[in-house]
Design a protein around this motif. Structure first.
Motif, PDB file in Angstrom:
ATOM      1  N   GLU A 393       1.182 -12.908  -1.776  1.00 20.91           N
ATOM      2  CA  GLU A 393       0.491 -11.613  -2.459  1.00 20.91           C
ATOM      3  C   GLU A 393       0.613 -10.420  -1.782  1.00 20.91           C
ATOM      4  N   LYS A 394       1.757  -9.888  -1.517  1.00 18.95           N
ATOM      5  CA  LYS A 394       0.263  -8.045  -1.203  1.00 18.95           C
ATOM      6  C   LYS A 394      -0.605  -8.210  -1.059  1.00 18.95           C
ATOM      7  N   VAL A 395      -1.216  -7.704  -0.119  1.00 20.03           N
ATOM      8  CA  VAL A 395      -2.252  -7.472   0.424  1.00 20.03           C
ATOM      9  C   VAL A 395      -3.059  -5.765  -0.337  1.00 20.03           C
ATOM     10  N   ARG A 396      -1.799  -4.623   0.190  1.00 21.23           N
ATOM     11  CA  ARG A 396      -2.262  -3.491   0.109  1.00 21.23           C
ATOM     12  C   ARG A 396      -0.667  -2.414   0.468  1.00 21.23           C
ATOM     13  N   ASP A 397      -0.621  -1.545   0.080  1.00 18.53           N
ATOM     14  CA  ASP A 397       0.040  -0.917   0.907  1.00 18.53           C
ATOM     15  C   ASP A 397      -0.170   0.504   1.100  1.00 18.53           C
ATOM     16  N   ILE A 398       0.424   0.905   2.649  1.00 15.17           N
ATOM     17  CA  ILE A 398      -0.354   1.910   3.829  1.00 15.17           C
ATOM     18  C   ILE A 398       0.931   2.617   3.706  1.00 15.17           C
ATOM     19  N   GLN A 399       0.312   4.216   2.993  1.00 14.89           N
ATOM     20  CA  GLN A 399       1.695   5.008   3.148  1.00 14.89           C
ATOM     21  C   GLN A 399       0.762   5.917   4.536  1.00 14.89           C
ATOM     22  N   GLY A 400       1.376   7.379   4.189  1.00 15.15           N
ATOM     23  CA  GLY A 400       0.912   8.326   5.671  1.00 15.15           C
ATOM     24  C   GLY A 400       2.429   8.152   6.280  1.00 15.15           C
ATOM     25  N   HIS A 401       3.590   7.600   6.650  1.00 14.88           N
ATOM     26  CA  HIS A 401       5.363   8.190   6.928  1.00 14.88           C
ATOM     27  C   HIS A 401       5.829   9.187   5.772  1.00 14.88           C
ATOM     28  N   GLN A 402       6.131  10.151   6.119  1.00 14.57           N
ATOM     29  CA  GLN A 402       6.722  11.240   5.357  1.00 14.57           C
ATOM     30  C   GLN A 402       8.825  10.592   5.173  1.00 14.57           C
ATOM     31  N   ARG A 427       2.008   6.654  14.566  1.00 20.90           N
ATOM     32  CA  ARG A 427       0.693   5.957  14.025  1.00 20.90           C
ATOM     33  C   ARG A 427       0.422   4.786  15.190  1.00 20.90           C
ATOM     34  N   MET A 428      -1.305   4.708  14.561  1.00 17.45           N
ATOM     35  CA  MET A 428      -1.832   2.952  14.727  1.00 17.45           C
ATOM     36  C   MET A 428      -3.144   3.027  13.893  1.00 17.45           C
ATOM     37  N   TRP A 429      -1.994   1.414  12.980  1.00 18.10           N
ATOM     38  CA  TRP A 429      -3.028   0.790  12.242  1.00 18.10           C
ATOM     39  C   TRP A 429      -4.822  -0.088  12.380  1.00 18.10           C
ATOM     40  N   ARG A 438      -5.516   5.988  14.982  1.00 18.48           N
ATOM     41  CA  ARG A 438      -5.339   7.377  15.418  1.00 18.48           C
ATOM     42  C   ARG A 438      -3.556   7.651  15.663  1.00 18.48           C
ATOM     43  N   ASN A 439      -3.200   8.949  16.054  1.00 20.53           N
ATOM     44  CA  ASN A 439      -2.272   9.086  15.950  1.00 20.53           C
ATOM     45  C   ASN A 439      -1.561   9.701  17.578  1.00 20.53           C
ATOM     46  N   PHE A 440      -0.398   9.732  17.621  1.00 20.79           N
ATOM     47  CA  PHE A 440       0.142   9.361  18.641  1.00 20.79           C
ATOM     48  C   PHE A 440       0.901  10.687  18.928  1.00 20.79           C
ATOM     49  N   PRO A 441       0.739  12.132  19.108  1.00 20.44           N
ATOM     50  CA  PRO A 441       1.918  13.276  18.734  1.00 20.44           C
ATOM     51  C   PRO A 441       2.516  13.669  20.135  1.00 20.44           C
ATOM     52  N   GLY A 442       3.705  14.370  19.538  1.00 23.14           N
ATOM     53  CA  GLY A 442       4.931  15.038  21.088  1.00 23.14           C
ATOM     54  C   GLY A 442       5.971  14.461  20.555  1.00 23.14           C
TER      55      GLY A 442
END
Length: 497
Positions: A393-402, A427-429, A438-442
């Motif tokens: 079963e699915k535990v969760r959805d993770i959103q953040g990327h567009q 991104r790190m989850w 955290r996120n990694f820009p650039g």
């Protein structure tokens, strides 16, 4: 007299108009009639039916596009049907009750193909009718593939589609077009005056196959002729495997030399993954809209250990061994995540044990949590999903990327993983709670690939702009926007960030 004739004319005019109005209108889309083909043999799916579907139906009903939730990419999915009609799309033995035949012959609505597209011919409609009436049988012949000959990519095509960080975090391997470059961490000790220790990433070398030649026989100074699509380090960091169109190469990292070239793949090698003990590596790929290709090789000998045939009905984009090496999780363009139990002897078949359905577009990457209890997948539907393996079963959805999430990589034996996306973010989850660590820009463009060292101190990403970005995994700062020497901007040009 003239006035009488004119009066008679105008008097009669409405009657003529009424006669034309009462005439039946001509149907602009009449049913397509069948013809007598006088066939000497039964209709065969691959030879007679598949070419019709490829030419007239696949644009709307295969791969990532399945209008009406009807996928015609495989024989099985054609019979399965879709949407509200389900199995009524094809009723074996009864063409006149099959929506596929009725819509293709324009006897019912909606018509297939649509009115704006070129309709099927009477011969094509007849073949579909005969195939259904004969039982809508599965293919009995092998589809003959046209041989594709690739040449060197254009000079300006330099995407970084694959990256791999060595487990010890001291080396980053990255593709750039058809090249493979290595960057190494140089540490300068603290000086006697109390200056701090310096850590800098520098270009080290490129991997070339001295025997590599283009189709016309010319020497190619590159790793592969075509674009490098995938790569992975062995757990000890001594071996690097890179994948391209129809082939992969096993490299001795220290010697910067190929030790083995393995060919015979149907199409691109889209993903490569090692088992935790390094004894095996798996590959995934395959041609679009055809059965995905999954192979497992013995690392030391390079011999094929097992091949999973028809595991997915479309290209395979991700693969990952379970922590104990007994299972292989894969994902692909058919929107599924699947888990196979691997055999204990070479040549024996693998067994499908679990399927996870929930993504609404291509599934691009998959990985296991260190305890083997959860799976994490990412997809072109912009979602990251966490699954309970035992419950299925699915535990969760993770959103953040567009935009589509193109790649996923677990950080050593932790619950943390890194993702890259077409929205130019990395991104790190945390798989346990779904939190964004955290996120990694650039990144300046579409991100194709991500990787990390075992301890998570080094994270790397590959981008459409041809730049490899190396980050401090602990705080997310950019350590190096890496390029090989021949791609470094001139002194009077600004450097890429």
């Amino acid at each position: 007299m003239r006035y009488l004739l004119l009066a008679a004319f105008f008097t009669c005019a409405p009657a003529h108009a009424q006669e034309k109005k009462d005439e039946p209108k001509k149907d602009p889309y009449p049913p397509i009639p069948t013809v007598d083909l006088k066939l000497k043999e039964p209709v065969e799916y691959n030879k007679d039916i598949l070419p019709i579907f490829e030419g007239k139906c696949f644009v709307c009903h295969s791969g990532s596009v399945t209008e009406g939730k009807y996928d015609m990419g495989t024989h099985a999915s054609v019979l399965k049907g879709g949407g509200k009609r389900g199995a009524k799309v094809v009723v074996p033995g009864k063409a006149d009750e099959s929506f596929l035949f009725l819509s293709c012959s324009r006897q019912t609505k909606p018509m297939m193909p649509p009115k704006s597209e070129e309709p099927l011919t009477s011969k094509e409609v007849t073949l579909i009718k005969l195939w259904i009436n004969e039982g809508a049988k599965a293919p009995t012949s092998v589809k003959v593939r046209e041989k594709v000959i690739v040449s060197l990519p254009p000079a300006l095509v330099k995407p970084v589609r694959a990256v791999a960080v060595a487990p010890d975090g001291k080396t980053v391997a990255a593709s750039r077009g058809n090249q493979v470059n290595l960057f190494e961490l140089k540490v300068t000790p603290a000086d006697k005056k109390g200056g701090p220790e310096k850590k800098e990433w520098e270009y080290a070398k490129s991997l070339y196959d001295p025997e590599l030649k283009t189709p016309d026989g010319k020497t190619a100074k590159a790793a592969h002729v075509s674009l490098v699509e995938s790569m992975a380090f062995s757990p000890d960091g001594k071996t690097l495997v890179t994948g391209s169109f129809t082939e992969l190469i096993v490299w001795d990292v220290a010697k910067a030399a190929p030790t083995r070239r393995i060919g015979g793949f149907v199409d691109r090698v889209c993903c490569i993954a090692f088992s935790a003990d390094g004894k095996f590596f798996a590959t995934g790929g395959g041609a679009p809209t055809e059965d995905g290709e999954i192979k497992v090789f013995e690392t030391e000998s390079g011999k094929l250990f097992t091949e999973i045939k028809a595991g997915h009905s479309d290209t395979v984009f991700g693969a990952a061994f379970s922590p104990d090496g007994k299972l292989l999780a894969t994902c692909g363009a058919d929107k599924f995540v699947k888990v196979f139990e691997l055999p204990t002897e070479a040549g024996k078949p693998a067994k499908l044990v679990k399927s996870f359905e929930g993504h609404t577009n291509h599934v691009m990457g998959v990985g296991w949590t260190p305890d083997g209890k959860k799976l994490v997948s990412c997809g072109a539907d912009n979602f990251v999903k966490v699954w309970d393996y035992e419950k299925g079963e699915k535990v969760r959805d993770i959103q953040g990327h567009q935009k589509q999430v193109t790649s996923l990589f677990f950080v050593g034996k932790t619950a943390q993983f890194v993702t890259g996306s077409g929205d130019a973010t990395v991104r790190m989850w945390n798989a346990d709670n779904g939190g964004n660590v955290r996120n990694f820009p650039g990144a300046a463009d579409f991100v194709y690939a991500v990787s990390a060292s075992s301890d998570g101190t080094v994270v790397a990403s590959g981008c459409e702009d041809g730049v490899v970005r190396v980050y401090n995994g602990a705080n997310g700062t950019l350590m190096k926007a890496a390029l090989p020497p021949d791609a470094e901007p001139k002194k009077d040009q600004p450097k890429k960030k």
